[in-house]
Scaffold this motif. Structure first.
Motif, PDB file in Angstrom:
ATOM      1  N   SER A  75      33.784  -8.443  76.011  1.00 23.59           N
ATOM      2  CA  SER A  75      34.540  -9.347  75.163  1.00 23.59           C
ATOM      3  C   SER A  75      35.962  -8.370  75.000  1.00 23.59           C
ATOM      4  CB  SER A  75      33.855  -9.534  73.962  1.00 23.59           C
ATOM      5  OG  SER A  75      33.891  -8.566  73.196  1.00 23.59           O
ATOM      6  N   TYR A  76      37.149  -9.236  74.749  1.00 19.77           N
ATOM      7  CA  TYR A  76      38.238  -8.602  74.497  1.00 19.77           C
ATOM      8  C   TYR A  76      38.659  -9.375  72.993  1.00 19.77           C
ATOM      9  CZ  TYR A  76      43.201  -7.236  74.435  1.00 19.77           C
ATOM     10  OH  TYR A  76      44.547  -7.130  74.041  1.00 19.77           O
ATOM     11  N   ASN A  77      38.963  -8.492  72.235  1.00 18.96           N
ATOM     12  CA  ASN A  77      39.340  -8.813  70.824  1.00 18.96           C
ATOM     13  C   ASN A  77      40.693  -8.685  70.858  1.00 18.96           C
ATOM     14  OD1 ASN A  77      36.691  -9.343  70.488  1.00 18.96           O
ATOM     15  ND2 ASN A  77      36.439  -8.662  68.512  1.00 18.96           N
ATOM     16  N   PHE A  78      41.583  -9.776  69.684  1.00 17.71           N
ATOM     17  CA  PHE A  78      42.791  -9.607  69.658  1.00 17.71           C
ATOM     18  C   PHE A  78      43.154 -10.062  68.475  1.00 17.71           C
ATOM     19  CE2 PHE A  78      41.513 -13.041  72.180  1.00 17.71           C
ATOM     20  CZ  PHE A  78      42.114 -14.272  71.562  1.00 17.71           C
ATOM     21  N   GLN A  79      44.523  -9.648  67.835  1.00 19.40           N
ATOM     22  CA  GLN A  79      44.812 -10.049  66.440  1.00 19.40           C
ATOM     23  C   GLN A  79      46.195 -10.389  66.245  1.00 19.40           C
ATOM     24  OE1 GLN A  79      43.761  -6.347  64.874  1.00 19.40           O
ATOM     25  NE2 GLN A  79      45.986  -5.682  64.760  1.00 19.40           N
ATOM     26  N   THR A  80      46.665 -10.848  65.457  1.00 20.96           N
ATOM     27  CA  THR A  80      48.029 -11.217  64.820  1.00 20.96           C
ATOM     28  C   THR A  80      48.011 -11.081  63.415  1.00 20.96           C
ATOM     29  OG1 THR A  80      50.069 -12.598  65.289  1.00 20.96           O
ATOM     30  CG2 THR A  80      47.974 -13.718  64.733  1.00 20.96           C
ATOM     31  N   PHE A  81      49.355 -10.982  62.988  1.00 19.61           N
ATOM     32  CA  PHE A  81      49.666 -10.914  61.473  1.00 19.61           C
ATOM     33  C   PHE A  81      50.786 -12.064  60.871  1.00 19.61           C
ATOM     34  CE2 PHE A  81      48.170  -6.465  61.761  1.00 19.61           C
ATOM     35  CZ  PHE A  81      47.547  -6.455  60.338  1.00 19.61           C
ATOM     36  N   THR A  82      50.569 -12.500  59.816  1.00 19.08           N
ATOM     37  CA  THR A  82      51.301 -13.214  59.161  1.00 19.08           C
ATOM     38  C   THR A  82      51.716 -12.784  57.785  1.00 19.08           C
ATOM     39  OG1 THR A  82      49.565 -14.592  58.220  1.00 19.08           O
ATOM     40  CG2 THR A  82      50.844 -15.401  60.302  1.00 19.08           C
ATOM     41  N   THR A 131      49.303 -18.789  68.213  1.00 21.60           N
ATOM     42  CA  THR A 131      49.236 -17.602  68.767  1.00 21.60           C
ATOM     43  C   THR A 131      47.721 -17.214  69.604  1.00 21.60           C
ATOM     44  OG1 THR A 131      51.272 -16.736  67.731  1.00 21.60           O
ATOM     45  CG2 THR A 131      49.850 -15.128  68.600  1.00 21.60           C
ATOM     46  N   LEU A 132      46.998 -17.391  68.687  1.00 30.65           N
ATOM     47  CA  LEU A 132      45.616 -16.886  69.040  1.00 30.65           C
ATOM     48  C   LEU A 132      45.149 -17.852  70.148  1.00 30.65           C
ATOM     49  CD1 LEU A 132      43.818 -15.846  65.621  1.00 30.65           C
ATOM     50  CD2 LEU A 132      45.063 -14.295  67.323  1.00 30.65           C
ATOM     51  N   ASN A 133      45.405 -19.093  69.875  1.00 31.15           N
ATOM     52  CA  ASN A 133      44.873 -20.270  70.951  1.00 31.15           C
ATOM     53  C   ASN A 133      45.454 -19.981  72.368  1.00 31.15           C
ATOM     54  OD1 ASN A 133      43.143 -22.524  71.579  1.00 31.15           O
ATOM     55  ND2 ASN A 133      45.149 -23.518  71.676  1.00 31.15           N
ATOM     56  N   ARG A 134      46.672 -19.585  72.393  1.00 27.25           N
ATOM     57  CA  ARG A 134      47.511 -19.508  73.558  1.00 27.25           C
ATOM     58  C   ARG A 134      47.051 -18.090  74.259  1.00 27.25           C
ATOM     59  NH1 ARG A 134      51.282 -22.701  75.254  1.00 27.25           N
ATOM     60  NH2 ARG A 134      52.149 -24.124  73.689  1.00 27.25           N
ATOM     61  N   MET A 135      46.560 -17.118  73.623  1.00 21.59           N
ATOM     62  CA  MET A 135      46.091 -15.866  74.018  1.00 21.59           C
ATOM     63  C   MET A 135      44.732 -16.038  74.731  1.00 21.59           C
ATOM     64  SD  MET A 135      46.666 -12.520  74.592  1.00 21.59           S
ATOM     65  CE  MET A 135      46.074 -11.142  75.038  1.00 21.59           C
ATOM     66  N   MET A 136      44.090 -16.913  73.911  1.00 26.42           N
ATOM     67  CA  MET A 136      42.673 -17.278  74.618  1.00 26.42           C
ATOM     68  C   MET A 136      42.642 -18.223  75.756  1.00 26.42           C
ATOM     69  SD  MET A 136      39.448 -17.161  72.864  1.00 26.42           S
ATOM     70  CE  MET A 136      39.405 -17.369  71.320  1.00 26.42           C
ATOM     71  N   ASN A 137      43.656 -19.200  75.649  1.00 26.45           N
ATOM     72  CA  ASN A 137      43.947 -19.812  77.237  1.00 26.45           C
ATOM     73  C   ASN A 137      44.284 -19.048  77.985  1.00 26.45           C
ATOM     74  OD1 ASN A 137      44.246 -22.851  78.066  1.00 26.45           O
ATOM     75  ND2 ASN A 137      46.294 -21.672  78.636  1.00 26.45           N
ATOM     76  N   LYS A 151      36.477 -17.597  67.427  1.00 21.63           N
ATOM     77  CA  LYS A 151      37.569 -18.352  67.614  1.00 21.63           C
ATOM     78  C   LYS A 151      38.901 -17.712  66.793  1.00 21.63           C
ATOM     79  CE  LYS A 151      38.665 -22.182  69.963  1.00 21.63           C
ATOM     80  NZ  LYS A 151      38.923 -21.962  71.313  1.00 21.63           N
ATOM     81  N   MET A 152      38.497 -17.734  65.393  1.00 27.20           N
ATOM     82  CA  MET A 152      39.600 -17.244  64.706  1.00 27.20           C
ATOM     83  C   MET A 152      39.068 -16.928  63.390  1.00 27.20           C
ATOM     84  SD  MET A 152      43.263 -18.743  63.178  1.00 27.20           S
ATOM     85  CE  MET A 152      42.509 -19.729  61.854  1.00 27.20           C
ATOM     86  N   LYS A 191      44.746 -11.932  61.398  1.00 21.13           N
ATOM     87  CA  LYS A 191      43.932 -13.000  62.031  1.00 21.13           C
ATOM     88  C   LYS A 191      43.416 -12.578  63.320  1.00 21.13           C
ATOM     89  CE  LYS A 191      45.453 -17.139  59.649  1.00 21.13           C
ATOM     90  NZ  LYS A 191      46.806 -16.644  58.755  1.00 21.13           N
ATOM     91  N   SER A 192      42.124 -12.728  63.692  1.00 22.47           N
ATOM     92  CA  SER A 192      41.828 -12.067  65.033  1.00 22.47           C
ATOM     93  C   SER A 192      41.086 -13.160  65.559  1.00 22.47           C
ATOM     94  CB  SER A 192      41.040 -10.899  64.839  1.00 22.47           C
ATOM     95  OG  SER A 192      39.824 -11.200  64.120  1.00 22.47           O
TER      96      SER A 192
END
Length: 361
Positions: free
Chosen positions: A140-147, A175-181, A323-324, A340-341
């Motif tokens: 798996s590859y986990n990723f994240q973003t901040f607000t 942002t997370l959904n686009r990375m997932m896609n 998913k998030m 959020k990750s």
């Protein structure tokens, strides 16, 4: 009350009568003396006195329209979002959850029935049936973003009827959904994490036939030539390998995924008014056409055809472990932020023999 001076006193004789409420200040003529009335000009108290002009004085403030332009500006409360390319991986391949956000490796049991038969005999001990299990793995590859939000920032946006906190939360989900896609199509380099377009177990892409107009592009192809290219992909699926022929037939539910540009060529009519889409529905009644921009790479267009499932087992699907996940809110003196990750396994191709592709259309 009327106050008069030598110049004003002569006016009633000329038929000029003033209301009693009018108050005149003393006047002087341009030469500073009061001569005959017909040789004099009356001047306002603040007139500039010159020999030939009687202009108003210049203003202290700058000339303007009278109000701030903002006061006559209408702010539409409806926000118009900028269009982005759609995320279609889950729509094309489906999606499933595997493990959770702390899961780093997934193993998929693959069982093969084995055995051999022998001639029967009351005392014959030959013949044996068994099984063989392999465990392909994915990482798996986990990723994240901040607000982030500031107190003053939120209130300033509120003046323009913009809910900044809500819009930033929407942006983080996007942002997370686009990375997932993106991972679903191309995977993650350096990991056992592959996409639907680059899984190493997929067969090499087919080459389209040369068209009568020249080249292989569907932009110059007739509907019949387009159908022939799609039939080539179907034949590749049907043949399969290792004795799997016959698992796929015209009754199977198929998906044809291609670029939105390539889709337009499916409805180009020929001289008889027929188009490839009409022929396609006749030839493959259970085939569904779906689009994604990822099927265009530079000037190269491609398609991918796959059978949705074989004997109840899906051929391929995108997978995620989270998913998030919204982490705790971090409060500062006059601002706040939140992480959020999410996590993805890419696209799991369970049965590569159920997938065919063609590049150069």
């Amino acid at each position: 009350m009327i106050k008069t001076n030598p110049a004003v006193a002569d006016l009633p004789a000329l038929g000029i009568v003033f209301d009693g409420a009018v108050d005149f200040l003393p006047r002087v003529s341009s030469n500073g003396t009061f001569g005959a009335l017909d040789n004099r000009k009356l001047e306002l108290a603040m007139d500039a006195v010159t020999a030939s002009t009687y202009a108003q004085p210049g203003t202290v403030t700058a000339p303007n329209a009278g109000i701030l332009s903002l006061l006559s500006t209408y702010i539409d409360p409806k926000l118009i979002e900028v269009l982005l390319s759609p995320t279609e991986a889950e729509n094309i391949y489906g999606a499933t959850k595997k493990g959770d956000w702390i899961t780093q490796t997934a193993a998929f049991g693959m069982v093969e029935n084995t055995g051999e038969a022998a001639s029967y005999g009351d005392y014959n001990e030959s013949g044996r049936s068994d099984m063989n299990v392999n465990w392909p793995q994915r990482q798996s590859y986990n990723f994240q973003t901040f607000t982030e939000w500031g107190d003053m920032e939120l209130e300033r946006y509120a003046l323009a009827k913009v809910d900044a906190a809500a819009r930033k939360n929407i942006s983080s989900a996007n942002t997370l959904n686009r990375m997932m896609n993106l991972i679903a199509f191309y995977g993650v380099s350096g990991l056992q994490n592959y996409g639907a377009l680059n899984d190493p177990n997929l067969a090499a892409a087919l080459t389209p036939a040369t068209k009568a107009a020249g080249g292989t592009s569907w932009s110059v192809a007739t509907p019949t030539e387009i159908i022939a290219d799609i039939q080539a992909g179907y034949a590749s699926l049907q043949q399969g390998t290792h004795g799997t022929a016959g698992n796929i037939n015209l009754k199977s539910k198929l998906t044809l995924a291609l670029s939105p540009v390539s889709e337009t060529y499916l409805v180009t009519p020929n001289s008889f008014g027929l188009n490839a889409m009409t022929l396609l529905k006749t030839t493959f009644p259970n085939l569904e056409v779906k689009t994604a921009v990822q099927f265009q790479s530079g000037s190269t267009y491609s398609y991918q055809m796959f059978v949705d499932e074989i004997e109840g087992q899906r051929t391929m699907e995108t997978a995620f472990n989270e998913k998030m996940r919204a982490h705790r809110m971090v409060m500062a003196t006059s601002s706040m932020r939140q992480k959020k990750s999410a996590g993805s396994w890419g696209t799991i191709v369970y049965r590569p023999i159920g997938v065919a592709s063609m590049a150069g259309i």
